[in-house]
Design a protein around this motif. Structure first.
Motif, PDB file in Angstrom:
ATOM      1  N   SER A  80      -1.816   0.443 -53.278  1.00 25.54           N
ATOM      2  CA  SER A  80      -1.900  -0.986 -53.594  1.00 25.54           C
ATOM      3  C   SER A  80      -3.324  -1.394 -53.934  1.00 25.54           C
ATOM      4  CB  SER A  80      -1.381  -1.822 -52.418  1.00 25.54           C
ATOM      5  OG  SER A  80      -2.109  -1.520 -51.232  1.00 25.54           O
ATOM      6  N   GLN A  81      -4.297  -0.802 -53.242  1.00 23.16           N
ATOM      7  CA  GLN A  81      -5.700  -1.085 -53.536  1.00 23.16           C
ATOM      8  C   GLN A  81      -6.078  -0.544 -54.911  1.00 23.16           C
ATOM      9  OE1 GLN A  81      -7.294   0.967 -50.087  1.00 23.16           O
ATOM     10  NE2 GLN A  81      -7.885  -0.969 -49.122  1.00 23.16           N
ATOM     11  N   ALA A  82      -5.620   0.663 -55.211  1.00 21.32           N
ATOM     12  CA  ALA A  82      -5.944   1.280 -56.496  1.00 21.32           C
ATOM     13  C   ALA A  82      -5.324   0.511 -57.660  1.00 21.32           C
ATOM     14  CB  ALA A  82      -5.466   2.727 -56.504  1.00 21.32           C
ATOM     15  N   LEU A  83      -4.115   0.010 -57.457  1.00 24.06           N
ATOM     16  CA  LEU A  83      -3.431  -0.728 -58.529  1.00 24.06           C
ATOM     17  C   LEU A  83      -4.221  -1.939 -58.980  1.00 24.06           C
ATOM     18  CD1 LEU A  83       0.412  -0.795 -57.738  1.00 24.06           C
ATOM     19  CD2 LEU A  83      -0.705  -0.052 -59.849  1.00 24.06           C
ATOM     20  N   ARG A  84      -4.863  -2.602 -58.052  1.00 18.47           N
ATOM     21  CA  ARG A  84      -5.641  -3.796 -58.400  1.00 18.47           C
ATOM     22  C   ARG A  84      -6.848  -3.455 -59.263  1.00 18.47           C
ATOM     23  NH1 ARG A  84      -4.001  -5.361 -53.035  1.00 18.47           N
ATOM     24  NH2 ARG A  84      -5.896  -4.509 -52.082  1.00 18.47           N
TER      25      ARG A  84
END
Length: 351
Positions: A80-84
């Motif tokens: 989820s952090q990487a997606l942002r």
């Protein structure tokens, strides 16, 4: 994508990923550039660092474009952090180049969960494919075998397993050069009455399907290494366990042999006499020789390299991307899925 039209494949490389960092990634790209004279690269990462490494590899520099970013997805980052940061990180920008059509495939040795999330979000699944699957090669007593899924999907229904079988067969026809790969479902036994309902339903559908494969039924875990089937199909939970078990077993065998040969002067003499065979065994079991897992079923190619891979291993992962590009594996999968749906066996249960 027609294979005959792709005379100059382009690979988008996440240079900042992997334990070795830019130095290993650039050296690997140079090895691949030597192997594939028509291959060119888009390199994503810190421009100054990449430029310093490219200065050591003029052949690669002549066939590369550099795209700067300071943002790197770490192994500890959550998907989820990487997606942002999919538009700013080296991993996300490499996948974005595939989505925009600037590159034919992306290669990264970074965080697997982040790579999967970004690839699925950016590229989406192909028509007829519900979920992508992570496929890779495993060494056997005969030739390499394709195993999928290796962790992208922990739970799968019968339709998912059938789709994995179609994709795995297309992958084997490309990478292993097989006209009709032998395909089997991983199960707790070879008898038809064994296994979960999902596995039984998938087997029923595959037995009557008119596909470019030879369906062999079920294979047990201890038979994977025999090499009697070319494609092993399972859910991601079981597949990841099988992969890690195989890798651990290979390290165990090599370690036991090393200990045995050090036990006495006679065994040390035996080592000297069998040194060539032992080197061949180590090379056959070396993960770098089989490096390059692929997220199959997406509208674009994304190849995952081991994070600990050396330059030869990453070069092999780039080679997998190259082969899948020029052989249009996506077109093969689309054609086979359309054919299966059009000629779905009448007696097969609807999953």
């Amino acid at each position: 994508m027609n294979a005959k039209l792709i005379t100059a494949p382009v690979v988008a490389l996440d240079v900042m990923s992997g334990d070795g960092g830019p130095a290993v990634a650039i050296a690997a790209a140079d090895i691949a550039a030597e192997r594939y004279p028509r291959l060119s690269f888009l390199l994503f990462g810190k421009e100054a660092v990449i430029a310093a490494e490219l200065a050591k590899h003029p052949r690669l520099a002549a066939r590369s474009k550099v795209f700067h970013t300071d943002d790197v997805v770490l192994m500890t980052d959550k998907p989820s952090q990487a997606l942002r940061r999919s538009r700013t990180s080296s991993m996300g920008m490499a996948i974005g180049a595939v989505k925009s059509g600037e590159a034919h495939a992306a290669v990264s040795a970074g965080n697997t969960g982040a790579l999967m999330a970004m690839a699925l979000f950016a590229l989406r699944t192909m028509p007829g494919i519900d979920r992508p699957a992570l496929a890779a090669l495993l060494p056997t007593l005969k030739n390499d075998s394709v195993v999928l899924d290796l962790g992208a999907n922990t739970e799968c229904d019968a339709d998912n397993l059938v789709q994995f079988a179609v994709m795995g067969a297309a992958f084997a026809r490309t990478v292993l050069g097989l006209e009709r790969p032998r395909v089997a479902l991983l199960n707790i036994g070879e008898e038809e009455m064994k296994g979960t309902e999902e596995i039984k339903e998938a087997a029923a559908m595959l037995r009557g399907a008119d596909l470019p494969m030879q369906f062999e039924g079920f294979v047990e875990g201890d038979k994977i290494g025999q090499g009697d089937v070319d494609v092993v199909v399972t859910d991601g939970f079981s597949g990841n366990i099988a992969l890690k078990t195989a890798e651990g077993t290979s390290r165990l065998v090599i370690g036991l042999l090393a200990n045995a040969f050090r036990s006495s002067w006679l065994t040390q003499l035996g080592y000297l006499l069998s040194r060539g065979a032992l080197r061949a065994l180590r090379a056959h079991l070396d993960p770098n020789a089989h490096n390059g897992a692929v997220f199959l079923g997406l509208n674009g190619l994304v190849v995952k390299s081991h994070g600990s891979a050396n330059e030869r291993g990453i070069a092999n992962a780039i080679g997998v991307a190259h082969d899948l590009i020029v052989d249009s594996v996506g077109t093969r999968i689309s054609h086979d899925m359309a054919s299966f749906k059009a000629h779905r066996p009448a007696d097969a249960p609807a999953a």
